[in-house]
Design a protein around this motif. Structure first.
Motif, PDB file in Angstrom:
ATOM      1  N   VAL A 170      20.727 -15.850 101.746  1.00 30.86           N
ATOM      2  CA  VAL A 170      19.693 -15.162 100.966  1.00 30.86           C
ATOM      3  C   VAL A 170      19.287 -13.898 101.711  1.00 30.86           C
ATOM      4  N   PHE A 171      19.222 -12.784 100.993  1.00 31.87           N
ATOM      5  CA  PHE A 171      18.729 -11.526 101.552  1.00 31.87           C
ATOM      6  C   PHE A 171      17.238 -11.410 101.256  1.00 31.87           C
ATOM      7  N   SER A 172      16.451 -11.038 102.267  1.00 35.22           N
ATOM      8  CA  SER A 172      15.017 -10.822 102.096  1.00 35.22           C
ATOM      9  C   SER A 172      14.644  -9.502 102.752  1.00 35.22           C
ATOM     10  N   ASP A 173      13.639  -8.812 102.205  1.00 33.55           N
ATOM     11  CA  ASP A 173      13.313  -7.493 102.749  1.00 33.55           C
ATOM     12  C   ASP A 173      12.282  -7.543 103.870  1.00 33.55           C
ATOM     13  N   ASP A 174      11.715  -8.732 104.178  1.00 31.37           N
ATOM     14  CA  ASP A 174      10.836  -8.827 105.334  1.00 31.37           C
ATOM     15  C   ASP A 174      10.936 -10.219 105.948  1.00 31.37           C
ATOM     16  N   LEU A 175      10.339 -10.387 107.138  1.00 32.39           N
ATOM     17  CA  LEU A 175      10.530 -11.620 107.905  1.00 32.39           C
ATOM     18  C   LEU A 175       9.730 -12.790 107.352  1.00 32.39           C
ATOM     19  N   THR A 176       8.498 -12.552 106.891  1.00 31.78           N
ATOM     20  CA  THR A 176       7.714 -13.671 106.388  1.00 31.78           C
ATOM     21  C   THR A 176       8.377 -14.287 105.162  1.00 31.78           C
ATOM     22  N   GLY A 177       8.865 -13.451 104.258  1.00 29.80           N
ATOM     23  CA  GLY A 177       9.569 -13.959 103.086  1.00 29.80           C
ATOM     24  C   GLY A 177      10.846 -14.674 103.468  1.00 29.80           C
TER      25      GLY A 177
ATOM     26  N   ARG B  43      28.432 -17.338  98.770  1.00 27.94           N
ATOM     27  CA  ARG B  43      27.416 -17.534  97.744  1.00 27.94           C
ATOM     28  C   ARG B  43      26.073 -17.057  98.274  1.00 27.94           C
ATOM     29  N   PHE B  44      25.294 -16.393  97.417  1.00 31.42           N
ATOM     30  CA  PHE B  44      24.090 -15.733  97.935  1.00 31.42           C
ATOM     31  C   PHE B  44      23.021 -15.579  96.868  1.00 31.42           C
ATOM     32  N   GLY B  45      21.829 -15.222  97.328  1.00 33.18           N
ATOM     33  CA  GLY B  45      20.717 -14.912  96.446  1.00 33.18           C
ATOM     34  C   GLY B  45      19.905 -13.771  97.035  1.00 33.18           C
ATOM     35  N   LYS B  46      18.983 -13.245  96.244  1.00 27.60           N
ATOM     36  CA  LYS B  46      18.126 -12.139  96.677  1.00 27.60           C
ATOM     37  C   LYS B  46      16.669 -12.555  96.544  1.00 27.60           C
ATOM     38  N   ARG B  47      15.977 -12.580  97.674  1.00 28.48           N
ATOM     39  CA  ARG B  47      14.557 -12.906  97.675  1.00 28.48           C
ATOM     40  C   ARG B  47      13.762 -11.640  97.382  1.00 28.48           C
ATOM     41  N   ILE B  48      12.836 -11.719  96.416  1.00 29.33           N
ATOM     42  CA  ILE B  48      11.968 -10.588  96.100  1.00 29.33           C
ATOM     43  C   ILE B  48      10.551 -10.907  96.573  1.00 29.33           C
ATOM     44  N   ASP B  49       9.754  -9.884  96.748  1.00 27.35           N
ATOM     45  CA  ASP B  49       8.378 -10.064  97.190  1.00 27.35           C
ATOM     46  C   ASP B  49       7.566 -10.791  96.125  1.00 27.35           C
ATOM     47  N   SER B  50       6.657 -11.647  96.580  1.00 24.99           N
ATOM     48  CA  SER B  50       5.864 -12.450  95.650  1.00 24.99           C
ATOM     49  C   SER B  50       4.855 -11.620  94.861  1.00 24.99           C
TER      50      SER B  50
ATOM     51  N   VAL C 201       6.649 -21.178 115.401  1.00 30.69           N
ATOM     52  CA  VAL C 201       6.100 -20.019 114.702  1.00 30.69           C
ATOM     53  C   VAL C 201       5.914 -20.359 113.225  1.00 30.69           C
ATOM     54  N   VAL C 202       4.787 -19.925 112.688  1.00 29.62           N
ATOM     55  CA  VAL C 202       4.494 -20.063 111.258  1.00 29.62           C
ATOM     56  C   VAL C 202       4.315 -18.654 110.712  1.00 29.62           C
ATOM     57  N   THR C 203       5.007 -18.332 109.627  1.00 26.16           N
ATOM     58  CA  THR C 203       4.887 -17.002 109.035  1.00 26.16           C
ATOM     59  C   THR C 203       4.258 -17.117 107.648  1.00 26.16           C
ATOM     60  N   LYS C 204       3.403 -16.137 107.319  1.00 23.23           N
ATOM     61  CA  LYS C 204       2.671 -16.195 106.058  1.00 23.23           C
ATOM     62  C   LYS C 204       2.390 -14.792 105.539  1.00 23.23           C
ATOM     63  N   GLY C 205       2.678 -14.555 104.294  1.00 22.12           N
ATOM     64  CA  GLY C 205       2.312 -13.293 103.671  1.00 22.12           C
ATOM     65  C   GLY C 205       0.810 -13.206 103.478  1.00 22.12           C
TER      66      GLY C 205
ATOM     67  N   GLY D 156      28.369 -18.568  88.346  1.00 24.14           N
ATOM     68  CA  GLY D 156      28.644 -17.630  89.433  1.00 24.14           C
ATOM     69  C   GLY D 156      27.773 -16.395  89.458  1.00 24.14           C
ATOM     70  N   TYR D 157      26.635 -16.410  88.775  1.00 25.59           N
ATOM     71  CA  TYR D 157      25.721 -15.277  88.833  1.00 25.59           C
ATOM     72  C   TYR D 157      24.905 -15.356  90.125  1.00 25.59           C
ATOM     73  N   PHE D 158      24.078 -14.334  90.379  1.00 19.59           N
ATOM     74  CA  PHE D 158      23.260 -14.429  91.582  1.00 19.59           C
ATOM     75  C   PHE D 158      21.776 -14.444  91.238  1.00 19.59           C
ATOM     76  N   PRO D 159      21.002 -15.277  91.943  1.00 20.14           N
ATOM     77  CA  PRO D 159      19.590 -15.443  91.635  1.00 20.14           C
ATOM     78  C   PRO D 159      18.714 -14.422  92.340  1.00 20.14           C
ATOM     79  N   MET D 160      17.611 -14.068  91.693  1.00 26.16           N
ATOM     80  CA  MET D 160      16.571 -13.227  92.283  1.00 26.16           C
ATOM     81  C   MET D 160      15.225 -13.876  92.011  1.00 26.16           C
ATOM     82  N   ASP D 161      14.443 -14.111  93.039  1.00 31.58           N
ATOM     83  CA  ASP D 161      13.101 -14.654  92.864  1.00 31.58           C
ATOM     84  C   ASP D 161      12.393 -14.696  94.207  1.00 31.58           C
ATOM     85  N   PRO D 162      11.109 -15.103  94.284  1.00 31.73           N
ATOM     86  CA  PRO D 162      10.414 -15.178  95.574  1.00 31.73           C
ATOM     87  C   PRO D 162      10.907 -16.286  96.489  1.00 31.73           C
ATOM     88  N   GLY D 163      11.675 -17.246  95.973  1.00 30.45           N
ATOM     89  CA  GLY D 163      12.190 -18.302  96.841  1.00 30.45           C
ATOM     90  C   GLY D 163      12.612 -19.592  96.167  1.00 30.45           C
ATOM     91  N   PRO D 164      11.810 -20.175  95.267  1.00 25.43           N
ATOM     92  CA  PRO D 164      12.188 -21.468  94.681  1.00 25.43           C
ATOM     93  C   PRO D 164      13.524 -21.457  93.939  1.00 25.43           C
TER      94      PRO D 164
END
Length: 379
Positions: A26-33, A99-106, A345-349, A201-209
């Motif tokens: 999964v690709f994410s644009d920041d560390l907490t996500g 296989r991959f997905g894209k995490r977007i900001d919440s 370590v605990v990370t939180k937006g 075989g599509y790729f998902p985009m969402d905040p995580g679930p």
């Protein structure tokens, strides 16, 4: 361009981490996500979080993992810079049909469209924006939350984004180069969408679930469970400037947690303490000297994506081994490598959690109310 060093780094070294087609990425644009998504995937797999530059580091390490979330560090960049970084990573990492997905900001911040573009050549994205625990769902191309609504379709101008009812998804003609925003209200809906993505075989985009659900279909589930260990003390390092963050800090202080400005903090040995900073003003203070001043703590709660990443990199960490999540997008992990090797370590937006979330994390990680079998870390 300020990211030239990254591109040279990427092309000069082979990957230190084996990302094969047996993994899910999964690709994410920041560390907490990123760490939040890894926390979700660790419920059924061994998951790690790593920064993109470490993927191509000359240091050779071979962590045992099934799923990996890569922090591309692109949240604060402009669209062109973000696109170029994602394009480079895609060409290097996804060449083996991983296989991959894209995490977007919440909260739909960042370069959502420009970071989706590299993946749409020869494929389509299926997107939803639902986190049931937070009363958040997707309807008619909008994200609906208790605080209001956000129009998802309007986030796309170069790409065609199409609203789809979940009951119509199987009958929808999916075309490459497009994003399909699908209605969903609960985890049953998320599972249906994830299975559709997996089968086609599509790729998902969402905040995580959704990304997590797709990875579960792709990976052989492990039965062994992990739990974070009990800790003696916690240091909160908070750079988020969100109003909700201020509310959470105020509540924690009212419950007896000491609050320090980063300029005034000296080495302490308290059960819990908060270091408050404005990331854009104080980021230069998060350095190795700072890390050495706080290394006597067992665990760290990092709030704000840039704050979390600067702290992680200042410690010379290699990756975060996921130990689960406290709640959706509040990931718990073990730092691997560097000055703080082995620390929790605990990370939180900044927008995540209720008023008392800091106190709940403190209770969960330090209290004897949780028996050993529900906390013990073993793998």
């Amino acid at each position: 361009m300020k990211n030239d060093k990254l591109f040279v780094f990427v092309f000069n070294f082979q990957s230190m981490i084996d990302i094969s087609k047996e993994k899910f990425l999964v690709f994410s644009d920041d560390l907490t996500g990123a760490n939040g998504v890894s926390g979700m995937m660790s419920r059924f797999s061994k998951a790690i979080t790593v920064n993109s530059n470490i993927i191509f580091s000359p240091e050779k390490i071979s962590p045992d993992f099934d799923s990996i979330t890569i922090n591309t560090k692109t949240r604060m960049l402009n669209g062109k810079e973000a696109f170029e970084i994602i394009e480079n990573l895609k060409e290097r990492i996804l060449k083996n049909k991983i296989r991959f997905g894209k995490r977007i900001d919440s909260t739909l911040r960042g370069n959502i469209e420009m970071e989706a573009l590299p993946f749409l050549e020869g494929n389509a994205a299926i997107m939803t924006d639902t986190i049931p625990e937070y009363g958040r769902y997707t309807m008619d191309g909008n994200t609906i939350t208790p605080e209001g609504s956000m129009n998802i379709i309007e986030k796309f101008s170069k790409l065609e984004a199409i609203q789809v009812k979940i009951d119509e998804l199987k009958r929808t003609k999916i075309e490459n180069g497009k994003i399909y925003v699908v209605d969903s209200k609960d985890y049953n809906d998320i599972e249906k969408i994830a299975y559709f993505i997996h089968r086609n075989g599509y790729f998902p985009m969402d905040p995580g679930p959704l990304c997590s659900a797709v990875s579960r279909f792709n990976l052989k589930e492990r039965n062994e469970k992990i739990y974070p260990p009990r800790v003696s003390n916690i240091l909160y390092i908070i750079g988020s400037m969100e109003k909700k963050t201020e509310m959470q800090i105020k509540h924690a202080v009212s419950m007896g947690i000491e609050l320090f400005d980063i300029n005034d903090f000296k080495t302490q040995s308290l059960r819990a303490a908060i270091i408050r900073l404005n990331y854009f003003v104080h980021r230069h203070l998060i350095n190795q000297e700072f890390i050495n001043n706080v290394k006597n703590y067992d665990s760290y709660v990092l709030s704000g994506g840039e704050t979390a990443n600067t702290f992680f990199e200042a410690s010379n960490g290699l990756f975060i081994e996921s130990l689960g999540d406290f709640m959706p997008l509040v990931g718990i992990g073990r730092l691997i490598g560097g000055i703080l090797h082995g620390k929790i370590v605990v990370t939180k937006g900044g927008m995540i959690g209720s008023e008392n979330v800091y106190m709940r994390i403190l209770d969960y990680l330090t209290s004897d109310n949780y028996d050993d079998k529900n906390r013990y870390y073993s793998r």
